[in-house]
Design a protein around this motif. Sequence first.
Motif, short mmCIF file in Angstrom:
data_model
loop_
_atom_site.label_atom_id
_atom_site.label_comp_id
_atom_site.label_asym_id
_atom_site.label_seq_id
_atom_site.Cartn_x
_atom_site.Cartn_y
_atom_site.Cartn_z
N GLY A 28 23.90 11.99 5.50
CA GLY A 28 24.37 11.06 4.47
C GLY A 28 24.45 9.61 4.92
O GLY A 28 25.19 8.81 4.34
N TYR A 29 23.68 9.25 5.95
CA TYR A 29 23.72 7.89 6.49
C TYR A 29 22.33 7.26 6.50
O TYR A 29 21.32 7.97 6.48
N ILE A 30 22.31 5.95 6.55
CA ILE A 30 21.05 5.21 6.60
C ILE A 30 20.69 4.98 8.08
O ILE A 30 21.49 4.38 8.81
N PRO A 31 19.52 5.43 8.52
CA PRO A 31 19.13 5.12 9.90
C PRO A 31 18.85 3.62 10.01
O PRO A 31 18.02 3.08 9.28
N ARG A 32 19.56 2.96 10.91
CA ARG A 32 19.30 1.53 11.17
C ARG A 32 18.47 1.50 12.44
O ARG A 32 19.00 1.70 13.55
N LEU A 33 17.16 1.29 12.28
CA LEU A 33 16.22 1.49 13.38
C LEU A 33 16.06 0.23 14.20
O LEU A 33 15.88 -0.86 13.64
N VAL A 34 16.10 0.38 15.52
CA VAL A 34 15.95 -0.79 16.39
C VAL A 34 14.77 -0.59 17.34
O VAL A 34 14.25 0.51 17.51
N ASP A 35 14.39 -1.69 17.96
CA ASP A 35 13.21 -1.73 18.82
C ASP A 35 13.49 -1.10 20.19
O ASP A 35 14.64 -0.82 20.53
N VAL A 36 12.42 -0.92 20.97
CA VAL A 36 12.56 -0.36 22.32
C VAL A 36 12.43 -1.43 23.38
O VAL A 36 11.83 -2.49 23.17
N ASP A 37 12.96 -1.11 24.54
CA ASP A 37 12.71 -1.88 25.76
C ASP A 37 11.28 -1.50 26.19
O ASP A 37 11.00 -0.33 26.42
N PRO A 38 10.37 -2.47 26.29
CA PRO A 38 8.97 -2.12 26.58
C PRO A 38 8.79 -1.45 27.94
O PRO A 38 7.82 -0.71 28.13
N ALA A 39 9.70 -1.68 28.88
CA ALA A 39 9.53 -1.08 30.21
C ALA A 39 9.82 0.42 30.18
O ALA A 39 9.05 1.21 30.73
N THR A 40 10.91 0.82 29.54
CA THR A 40 11.32 2.23 29.56
C THR A 40 10.92 2.99 28.30
O THR A 40 10.98 4.22 28.29
N CYS A 41 10.58 2.28 27.25
CA CYS A 41 10.32 2.89 25.93
C CYS A 41 11.59 3.52 25.34
O CYS A 41 11.51 4.33 24.42
N LEU A 42 12.75 3.16 25.86
CA LEU A 42 14.01 3.64 25.30
C LEU A 42 14.61 2.55 24.41
O LEU A 42 14.25 1.37 24.54
N MET A 43 15.54 2.95 23.55
CA MET A 43 16.20 2.01 22.65
C MET A 43 16.70 0.78 23.41
O MET A 43 17.36 0.90 24.45
N ASP A 44 16.35 -0.40 22.91
CA ASP A 44 16.82 -1.66 23.48
C ASP A 44 18.30 -1.80 23.11
O ASP A 44 18.65 -1.99 21.95
N LEU A 45 19.17 -1.70 24.10
CA LEU A 45 20.61 -1.60 23.79
C LEU A 45 21.17 -2.93 23.29
O LEU A 45 22.15 -2.93 22.52
N GLU A 46 20.56 -4.03 23.69
CA GLU A 46 21.05 -5.31 23.15
C GLU A 46 20.62 -5.45 21.68
O GLU A 46 21.36 -5.99 20.86
N ALA A 47 19.44 -4.93 21.36
CA ALA A 47 19.01 -4.90 19.96
C ALA A 47 19.94 -3.98 19.16
O ALA A 47 20.29 -4.27 18.01
#
Length: 368
Positions: A98-117
Amino acid sequence: MIPLVDLRAQYEAHREEFDAAMAEVLARTSFIGGPDHKAFAQEFADFCGGGSVALLGNGTDALELALVEKLGRGDGTAEIVTASHTFIATAEAIERAGYIPRLVDVDPATCLMDLEAAAAAVGPQTKAIVPVHLYGQMVDMGRVMEIAAAHGLAVIEDAAQAHAAAFDGAGPGTLSDGASFSFYPGKNLGAWGDGGAFFSKDADLAARVAKRADHGRSDKYLHEFSAQNSRLDGLQAGILRVKLRHLPAWTARRRAIAARYDDLLAGENRIARVAVDPRAEAVYHLYVVRVAERDRVLAALKEAGVGAGVHYPVPVHEQPAFRHLGYAPDALPETSRAAREVLSLPIYPEMGDEAVETVVERLRAALG
Ligand SMILES: *Cc1c(COP(=O)(O)O)cnc(C)c1O
């Protein structure tokens, strides 16, 4: 042919153990619930660092029901921050809760979620963060928990690819509200069908998730609330108990294979390896490199008998299924670039050193 994963090799290597475990379930006809189900829940909780485990029918349901129990079912207006570079299940579970996914970019080095984004994406409608420990590497959970604490957010980790992983010594679900796991056959700990789990230090939360996956049952024919059926079956629990005993050795072997790939690919400037943070103890669900002209390289590898893969070619925000979220195709540029360049090389515990060398030779040839 060198496959991406080889489940048959794993079965052959431990056939007697698997067959005995299965025969026991059949002899007891304990197909739902039963002693293996109970024992596996305890053993997996201990493996995750001590806490409680709810066993479910799959990893997607585990994430959805954990969100529902932690936050309450949403009315489709509040947001949950997560990565777009993930398997679609992450976003599906958020939306089904019941929630809206708020999608953020990745850190290009690790391909993991960019935590500052991720921190920047938090707004008044944000209720939670779902970090995704993609490819077997955990994100920096210390930083995630700082962001969550600053804004009063819940955190449920998608650890479908990260059984036995750690970051700064802490495994999935040990710092947050909990972590969902998948036991899809190809995962590092995989059943012989679908399966999933939710692990939490919060025993009450895990118990509520288990209840929601079992018709809201408080007694055989007494139901506290109207819920659903998403249970791990007895055969899968029996098989997973066998596999959990081997998981430490299998994880060690995955790391050794990854280290071999690292060595063989060092200095190859046509290939960028996905970086692993020195604080992360990755479990290499996948061994991923980035190359230009990925689709051409992939086809050439296939032609040369190497079963490489792509995880994932189309990010969530570019999926037809999530068009309604309204992201422009270029909204998350590092995610889109990663989706064009990532290439998963074969990795599975039974893979020999020679096969690793062959893959690298054929990859060099494929690069042209
Ligand atoms: C496999 C996977 C899931 C979903 O798990 P299922 O058991 O297939 O439902 C969720 N998230 C990620 C990142 C996955 O890899």
